[in-house]
Design a protein around this motif. Structure first.
Motif, PDB file in Angstrom:
ATOM      1  N   THR A   8       0.838  -1.191   0.000  1.00 39.81           N
ATOM      2  CA  THR A   8       0.000   0.000   0.000  1.00 39.81           C
ATOM      3  C   THR A   8       0.876   1.244   0.000  1.00 39.81           C
ATOM      4  O   THR A   8       2.088   1.165   0.159  1.00 39.81           O
ATOM      5  N   ARG A   9       0.252   2.378  -0.195  1.00 37.26           N
ATOM      6  CA  ARG A   9       0.965   3.654  -0.228  1.00 37.26           C
ATOM      7  C   ARG A   9       0.180   4.660   0.605  1.00 37.26           C
ATOM      8  O   ARG A   9      -0.973   4.453   0.922  1.00 37.26           O
ATOM      9  N   GLY A  10       0.807   5.780   0.907  1.00 40.32           N
ATOM     10  CA  GLY A  10       0.136   6.833   1.655  1.00 40.32           C
ATOM     11  C   GLY A  10       0.581   8.185   1.148  1.00 40.32           C
ATOM     12  O   GLY A  10       1.610   8.312   0.494  1.00 40.32           O
ATOM     13  N   THR A  35       3.128   7.623  -1.787  1.00 43.28           N
ATOM     14  CA  THR A  35       4.478   7.082  -1.726  1.00 43.28           C
ATOM     15  C   THR A  35       4.569   5.977  -0.683  1.00 43.28           C
ATOM     16  O   THR A  35       3.748   5.897   0.210  1.00 43.28           O
ATOM     17  N   ARG A  36       5.577   5.162  -0.815  1.00 45.84           N
ATOM     18  CA  ARG A  36       5.978   4.234   0.226  1.00 45.84           C
ATOM     19  C   ARG A  36       7.498   4.175   0.292  1.00 45.84           C
ATOM     20  O   ARG A  36       8.080   3.293   0.895  1.00 45.84           O
ATOM     21  N   LEU A  38      10.974   5.012   1.618  1.00 42.97           N
ATOM     22  CA  LEU A  38      11.469   5.356   2.937  1.00 42.97           C
ATOM     23  C   LEU A  38      12.226   6.682   2.952  1.00 42.97           C
ATOM     24  O   LEU A  38      12.088   7.465   3.890  1.00 42.97           O
ATOM     25  N   ASP A  39      13.000   6.965   1.919  1.00 45.55           N
ATOM     26  CA  ASP A  39      13.771   8.215   1.891  1.00 45.55           C
ATOM     27  C   ASP A  39      12.864   9.435   1.943  1.00 45.55           C
ATOM     28  O   ASP A  39      13.128  10.387   2.672  1.00 45.55           O
ATOM     29  N   GLY A  40      11.798   9.431   1.179  1.00 48.77           N
ATOM     30  CA  GLY A  40      10.859  10.552   1.174  1.00 48.77           C
ATOM     31  C   GLY A  40      10.125  10.688   2.496  1.00 48.77           C
ATOM     32  O   GLY A  40       9.884  11.801   2.979  1.00 48.77           O
ATOM     33  N   ILE A  41       9.784   9.572   3.103  1.00 46.96           N
ATOM     34  CA  ILE A  41       9.087   9.586   4.385  1.00 46.96           C
ATOM     35  C   ILE A  41       9.999  10.139   5.475  1.00 46.96           C
ATOM     36  O   ILE A  41       9.590  10.978   6.283  1.00 46.96           O
ATOM     37  N   ILE A  42      11.254   9.700   5.490  1.00 47.33           N
ATOM     38  CA  ILE A  42      12.201  10.186   6.498  1.00 47.33           C
ATOM     39  C   ILE A  42      12.467  11.675   6.317  1.00 47.33           C
ATOM     40  O   ILE A  42      12.506  12.425   7.292  1.00 47.33           O
TER      41      ILE A  42
END
Length: 56
Positions: A8-10, A35-36, A38-42
């Motif tokens: 899934t994505r968020g 997105t899912r 990790l770099d963008g989320i961090i």
């Protein structure tokens, strides 16, 4: 990571900070894309954290 495990994505990231006196602060950021990655989320989480004044 849970997003990858469930395929899934968020697009909204919410950061919640709880203090020892039970006060809490929440900040969220909605990205223009799902997105899912990790770099963008961090990167987004760090930006949210740095926007909070924690001097006191």
């Amino acid at each position: 990571m849970r997003l990858e495990q469930h395929f899934t994505r968020g697009c909204t990231l919410t950061l919640k900070i709880k203090f020892s006196n039970y006060h809490q602060i929440t900040r969220s950021k909605t990205m223009p894309y799902y997105t899912r990655e990790l770099d963008g989320i961090i990167t987004t989480a760090k930006a949210l954290f740095e926007s909070i004044d924690l001097e006191n």
